[in-house]
Design an enzyme around this catalytic site. Structure first.
Site, PDB file in Angstrom:
ATOM      1  N   HIS A 286       0.947  -1.291   0.117  1.00  0.00           N
ATOM      2  CA  HIS A 286       0.036   0.188  -0.174  1.00  0.00           C
ATOM      3  C   HIS A 286       1.007   1.151   0.122  1.00  0.00           C
ATOM      4  O   HIS A 286       1.871   1.274   0.649  1.00  0.00           O
ATOM      5  CB  HIS A 286      -0.938   0.119   1.407  1.00  0.00           C
ATOM      6  CG  HIS A 286      -1.912   0.939   1.260  1.00  0.00           C
ATOM      7  ND1 HIS A 286      -1.793   2.153   1.602  1.00  0.00           N
ATOM      8  CD2 HIS A 286      -3.144   0.885   0.883  1.00  0.00           C
ATOM      9  CE1 HIS A 286      -2.782   3.088   1.298  1.00  0.00           C
ATOM     10  NE2 HIS A 286      -3.733   2.268   0.892  1.00  0.00           N
TER      11      HIS A 286
ATOM     12  N   GLU B 227      -3.944   2.674  -7.008  1.00  0.00           N
ATOM     13  CA  GLU B 227      -4.084   3.670  -6.014  1.00  0.00           C
ATOM     14  C   GLU B 227      -3.420   4.879  -6.300  1.00  0.00           C
ATOM     15  O   GLU B 227      -2.293   4.994  -5.501  1.00  0.00           O
ATOM     16  CB  GLU B 227      -4.005   3.013  -4.496  1.00  0.00           C
ATOM     17  CG  GLU B 227      -5.026   1.878  -4.286  1.00  0.00           C
ATOM     18  CD  GLU B 227      -5.270   1.889  -2.726  1.00  0.00           C
ATOM     19  OE1 GLU B 227      -6.539   2.067  -2.434  1.00  0.00           O
ATOM     20  OE2 GLU B 227      -4.431   1.751  -2.069  1.00  0.00           O
TER      21      GLU B 227
ATOM     22  N   SER C 215     -10.124   7.798  -2.777  1.00  0.00           N
ATOM     23  CA  SER C 215     -11.334   8.737  -2.604  1.00  0.00           C
ATOM     24  C   SER C 215     -12.835   8.033  -3.020  1.00  0.00           C
ATOM     25  O   SER C 215     -13.376   8.714  -3.822  1.00  0.00           O
ATOM     26  CB  SER C 215     -10.950   9.968  -3.038  1.00  0.00           C
ATOM     27  OG  SER C 215     -10.026  10.593  -2.036  1.00  0.00           O
TER      28      SER C 215
HETATM   29  P1  13P Z   1      -9.643   6.422   0.598  1.00  0.00           P
HETATM   30  O1  13P Z   1     -10.525   5.719   0.229  1.00  0.00           O
HETATM   31  O2  13P Z   1      -9.557   6.925   2.090  1.00  0.00           O
HETATM   32  O3  13P Z   1      -9.100   7.456  -0.309  1.00  0.00           O
HETATM   33  O4  13P Z   1      -8.414   5.317   0.747  1.00  0.00           O
HETATM   34  C1  13P Z   1      -8.093   4.412  -0.291  1.00  0.00           C
HETATM   35  C2  13P Z   1      -6.959   3.506   0.066  1.00  0.00           C
HETATM   36  O5  13P Z   1      -5.874   3.740   0.603  1.00  0.00           O
HETATM   37  C3  13P Z   1      -7.473   2.187   0.397  1.00  0.00           C
HETATM   38  O6  13P Z   1      -6.458   1.339   0.372  1.00  0.00           O
END
Ligand code: 13P
Length: 253
Positions: free
Chosen positions: A95, A167, A213
């Site tokens: 991540h 992401e 998000s």
């Molecule tokens: P958010 O949905 O809070 O932006 O986080 C995304 C995330 O990092 C999921 O692993």
């Protein structure tokens, strides 16, 4: 195309009582749904309680991280065997918060992906460019590097145990999601990289999630895109109504 996969990454949030209520609500909502896979990724301390709540249900359990060594003097770390023992079928790996806040490298992440596959845990390999990298036109270079290094040495049949989560770092927790066409472009590039640069044609369909998000308001458009196979949801997975709305949207597209 694989079944849509919706993963709730709870990050470093919730205490036991809150987690039990949230997991129970999600379990009950998902009970009658088919054709969709829902997975929750609580923190390590919550795994045991959440596992009890999810027991016998169609909601899966994931960890947010683990260490690739089997056992030994690694204070503060948790092995793949331990997370499997705690009931995790999935593991989020690499991540961006691990990469950027805790200095995880592509080489370390690659060891974790290999270890997950070896232990029969479904790996969710996260990749994504920073805002600066996007602005300076380096998105594809960065994604290619993270994908190729993350999958280094893995065999084509291992891909059945691996999903990728795109992401973009600039979209995580900012309220500024990638548009469906930005996600489409990168997801397509990831699939192409995996075939052209690593395995060649004929690999089984790969699940690529979008994260950053994701909300009930933007998820339908993102999930309706043919390149987007599901979502990795952070903030919106901490609220029963918003997470269930996202699951519902994934089911309907
Ligand atoms: P958010 O949905 O809070 O932006 O986080 C995304 C995330 O990092 C999921 O692993």
């Amino acid at each position: 195309m694989n079944m849509p996969l919706i993963v709730g990454n709870w990050k470093m949030n919730l205490l036991t009582d809150e987690a039990v209520v949230l997991a129970g609500g999600i379990r009950d909502f998902v009970k009658s749904l088919s054709g969709i896979r829902v997975v929750l990724a609580p923190s390590f301390t919550l795994l045991s309680e959440v596992r009890n709540v999810l027991s016998g249900s169609n909601v899966g359990l994931a960890c947010q991280n683990f260490y690739f060594e089997e056992k030994g003097a690694y204070t503060g770390e948790v092995s793949a065997g331990m997370i499997k023992d705690a009931g995790c079928e999935f593991a989020i790996i690499g991540h961006s918060e691990r990469r950027h806040l805790f200095g995880e490298t592509d080489a370390l992440i690659n060891k974790k992906v290999s270890c997950a596959v070896e232990k029969d845990i479904d790996a969710i390999l996260c990749v994504g460019e920073t805002e600066d990298q996007r602005k300076t036109g380096k998105t594809f270079e960065i994604i290619e590097q993270q994908v190729c290094k993350g999958l280094d040495g893995l065999k084509r049949q291992d891909l059945q145990k691996i999903s990728i989560a795109y992401e973009p770092v600039w979209a995580i927790g900012t309220g500024e999601n990638a548009t469906a066409s930005q996600a489409e472009e990168v997801h397509h590039f990831i699939r192409k990289t995996i075939t052209d640069k690593i395995y060649g044609n004929g690999i089984s369909p790969l699940t690529i999630l979008y994260g950053g998000s994701v909300t009930p308001e933007n998820c339908s458009e993102l999930l309706a895109n043919k390149e987007v196979d599901g979502a990795l949801v952070g903030g919106a997975s901490l609220n029963i109504d918003s997470f269930c709305a996202i699951i519902n949207a994934a089911k309907s597209v």
